[in-house]
Each structure stands twice: as structure tokens, then as C-alpha cells.
Enzyme design. Structure first.
Site, PDB file in Angstrom:
ATOM      1  N   HIS A   1       4.035   1.240   2.190  1.00  0.00           N
ATOM      2  CA  HIS A   1       5.215   0.514   1.670  1.00  0.00           C
ATOM      3  C   HIS A   1       5.895   1.317   0.557  1.00  0.00           C
ATOM      4  O   HIS A   1       7.118   1.366   0.462  1.00  0.00           O
ATOM      5  CB  HIS A   1       4.794  -0.824   1.052  1.00  0.00           C
ATOM      6  CG  HIS A   1       4.234  -1.819   2.016  1.00  0.00           C
ATOM      7  ND1 HIS A   1       2.914  -2.173   2.041  1.00  0.00           N
ATOM      8  CD2 HIS A   1       4.834  -2.545   2.988  1.00  0.00           C
ATOM      9  CE1 HIS A   1       2.715  -3.090   2.965  1.00  0.00           C
ATOM     10  NE2 HIS A   1       3.862  -3.334   3.571  1.00  0.00           N
TER      11      HIS A   1
ATOM     12  N   HIS B   1       0.864  -1.182   0.000  1.00  0.00           N
ATOM     13  CA  HIS B   1       0.000   0.000   0.000  1.00  0.00           C
ATOM     14  C   HIS B   1       0.903   1.236   0.000  1.00  0.00           C
ATOM     15  O   HIS B   1       2.144   1.105  -0.046  1.00  0.00           O
ATOM     16  CB  HIS B   1      -0.956  -0.020   1.200  1.00  0.00           C
ATOM     17  CG  HIS B   1      -0.268  -0.284   2.514  1.00  0.00           C
ATOM     18  ND1 HIS B   1       0.641   0.588   3.067  1.00  0.00           N
ATOM     19  CD2 HIS B   1      -0.334  -1.338   3.368  1.00  0.00           C
ATOM     20  CE1 HIS B   1       1.085   0.104   4.202  1.00  0.00           C
ATOM     21  NE2 HIS B   1       0.523  -1.069   4.409  1.00  0.00           N
TER      22      HIS B   1
END
Ligand code: PAF
Length: 283
Positions: free
Chosen positions: A37, A34
Site C-alpha cells: 500500500h 503494508h
């Protein structure tokens, strides 16, 4: 982007890059990427000449009855997202490659200064599992820098302590938590929330911010603040594991007047165990 699942192929590429004088920044993940990250990968791009990301859902850090089997695995989407960010190499080992012998008797890395408190007290063996797999990945990737999210605050400190204790020449960089517009910290486990639970979940961050505001306004009765926050979480529909006010650099219990604090919490909303933290610094 080079995609590899074998350790010796990974070593060959890294050796070549090193031979060319390139530095390596590394982002270990369990996938289901997501925006949180991707912020780590972007940061890695500014810290090294080559960026390596890994995706490995590590069985050693899941306890019995935890979500190892159901943990979201979205390799195609993850790969496309990393490609867009111009990641140089994606390493996707499998369990057999990472743990070729019996996993129960594999050599482990303990970080006793930090791994039995807070989340470690509620998830026995979790940080040993994390430290062990990150140690193995560090030995494989041999990064100059490794990038972790501040959302997993205790994990970040465990990794820093491990790197210090084991004398690795690796810089561990922390990246601020990326939040949804309503404040909920981004997490792969947010996907476990039903729409109704999702609407209540931002209360976790709001309650931590409320504690931070009280401390900044001069309140220093930390145990009372923690109990009140636990109550607020329960009233908001959570099953809290803990709310704890700690020294930000050591996670020790703070003396009154300690300037650098972090308020950490873990709480269940339905089947999702959410964690979050808010830092208060003097500066
Ligand atoms: O934060 C995570 O995703 C994991 O704990 C990590 C660091 C990749 C180790 O498996």
C-alpha cells in the site's frame, strides 16, 4: 495530515485545493497497510500535487461467510504510516456514511466485460462491490489520478474499464506488486497464515514463475500448463480456485502466439485466499 470522516468536509477541502490549481492523486484502501500500500501512496505523491488516501472496509464486496467481520482493522498504525509519507488527507468514512440507505438495494456499478470471470466467478458480486465503492469514492474525492496495485490485477482492469465506460477524466495508474524476500506477494490476508502455512505460501509465486518460464521457452499448450500448475499447487498444500493464462490487456483467452500475457491464480492456504499473477510481455 488532515483526517476526515465526512463527505461534505472532504468535498470542501478538495474544492479549495482545486481552486489553488492543485491536482489530486488518490489511493483507495481497506487499511491494514503494508509496504505494498505504501508503494501506492509514494507513487501517488509523484503523480499529484495533493495525495488523498482512504480507508474503508467495504461490506458490499464481501460475500456471505467471507471475512468482512474479521478483516484486520489497524487504523492507528495506518494513520501513523500515512503521516510519515506526508499524505495530505486521509478519508475514513463509516458504513452509514457510505451507504446511508439499505445496502442490499443500493445503486450498483457492474463491469460485465470483466466481472464474472476468474475471481469474479469464484466470488460472485465481488467486483460489483469493488466497482460500486470505487465509483462512489471517485465521486467524493474527484481525483485526477487513482493508484491501484498490480497484485489485484483483475481489479485494476475492472477499474480501468469502469473509468473508460463512465467517461471519467481519471488516469488509473498500476503499481508493481511488492513482495516479501521469499517472493510472497504482500497482502493483508497473509496475516491469516499460520507459521507452517506461511512457509508454504511462496510456492504460489514460484509455480506461476515456472509457468511463465515454460511459456517463454516456447510452450503454447496453455490448458495443459494450467492443469499442471493446479496440480503443483495442490501438492504444495493449496486448494486452488484457478490458474489461468490470459491476454494481459483484456483477460480474454489468448490465441497461440499472443505476445502480452498474464498468468493469474487464486488459491486457498488454510483460511487465507491468496491471489497473485505474473505478466509476460514481448518487450
Ligand atoms: O483493493 C482494495 O483494497 C479494495 O478492493 C478497494 C479498491 C479499496 C475497494 O474497496
Amino acid at each position: 495530515m488532515i483526517v476526515l470522516d465526512g463527505i461534505s468536509d472532504l468535498r470542501t477541502v478538495v474544492r479549495e485545493w482545486r481552486g489553488d490549481g492543485c491536482s489530486i492523486a488518490f489511493v483507495p484502501t481497506m487499511g491494514n497497510l503494508h509496504a505494498g500500500h505504501l508503494a501506492l501512496v509514494e507513487q501517488a505523491g509523484s503523480l499529484g500535487d495533493r495525495v488523498v488516501a482512504s480507508i474503508f472496509v467495504n461490506p458490499l464486496q464481501f460475500g456471505p461467510g467471507e471475512d468482512f467481520v474479521t478483516y484486520p482493522r489497524t487504523l492507528d498504525a495506518d494513520r501513523a504510516a500515512l503521516e510519515k509519507l506526508e499524505t495530505d488527507l486521509l478519508f475514513i468514512p463509516d458504513v452509514q456514511g457510505m451507504y446511508p440507505d439499505a445496502i442490499d438495494s443500493t445503486t450498483r456499478v457492474d463491469v460485465p466485460a470483466l466481472d464474472n470471470i476468474l475471481c469474479g466467478a469464484h466470488r460472485p458480486g465481488f467486483f460489483t462491490g469493488v466497482a460500486t465503492v470505487v465509483a462512489k469514492l471517485f465521486n467524493m474525492v474527484q481525483p485526477d489520478t487513482a493508484v491501484f496495485g498490480e497484485k489485484d490485477y483483475q481489479q485494476l482492469l475492472v477499474i480501468r474499464q469502469m473509468v473508460k465506460d463512465l467517461s471519467w477524466p481519471i488516469e488509473v495508474a498500476g503499481v508493481p506488486t511488492v513482495r516479501e524476500p521469499d517472493g510472497l506477494a504482500m497482502s493483508s490476508r497473509n496475516g491469516y497464515l499460520t507459521p507452517r502455512e506461511r512457509s508454504k505460501a511462496p510456492e504460489l509465486y514460484r509455480i506461476l514463475c515456472d509457468v511463465a518460464g515454460k511459456i517463454q521457452a516456447g510452450e503454447s499448450g496453455y490448458p495443459a500448463l494450467e492443469s499442471k500448475a493446479m496440480e503443483s499447487l495442490s501438492q504444495a498444500g493449496f486448494r486452488p480456485d484457478y490458474v489461468s493464462i490470459r491476454c494481459a490487456t483484456t483477460l480474454a483467452q489468448p490465441e497461440p502466439g499472443e505476445p502480452d500475457l498474464v498468468i493469474l491464480a487464486a488459491a486457498w492456504m488454510g483460511t487465507a485466499r491468496l491471489i497473485d499473477n505474473v505478466r509476460i510481455s514481448a518487450s
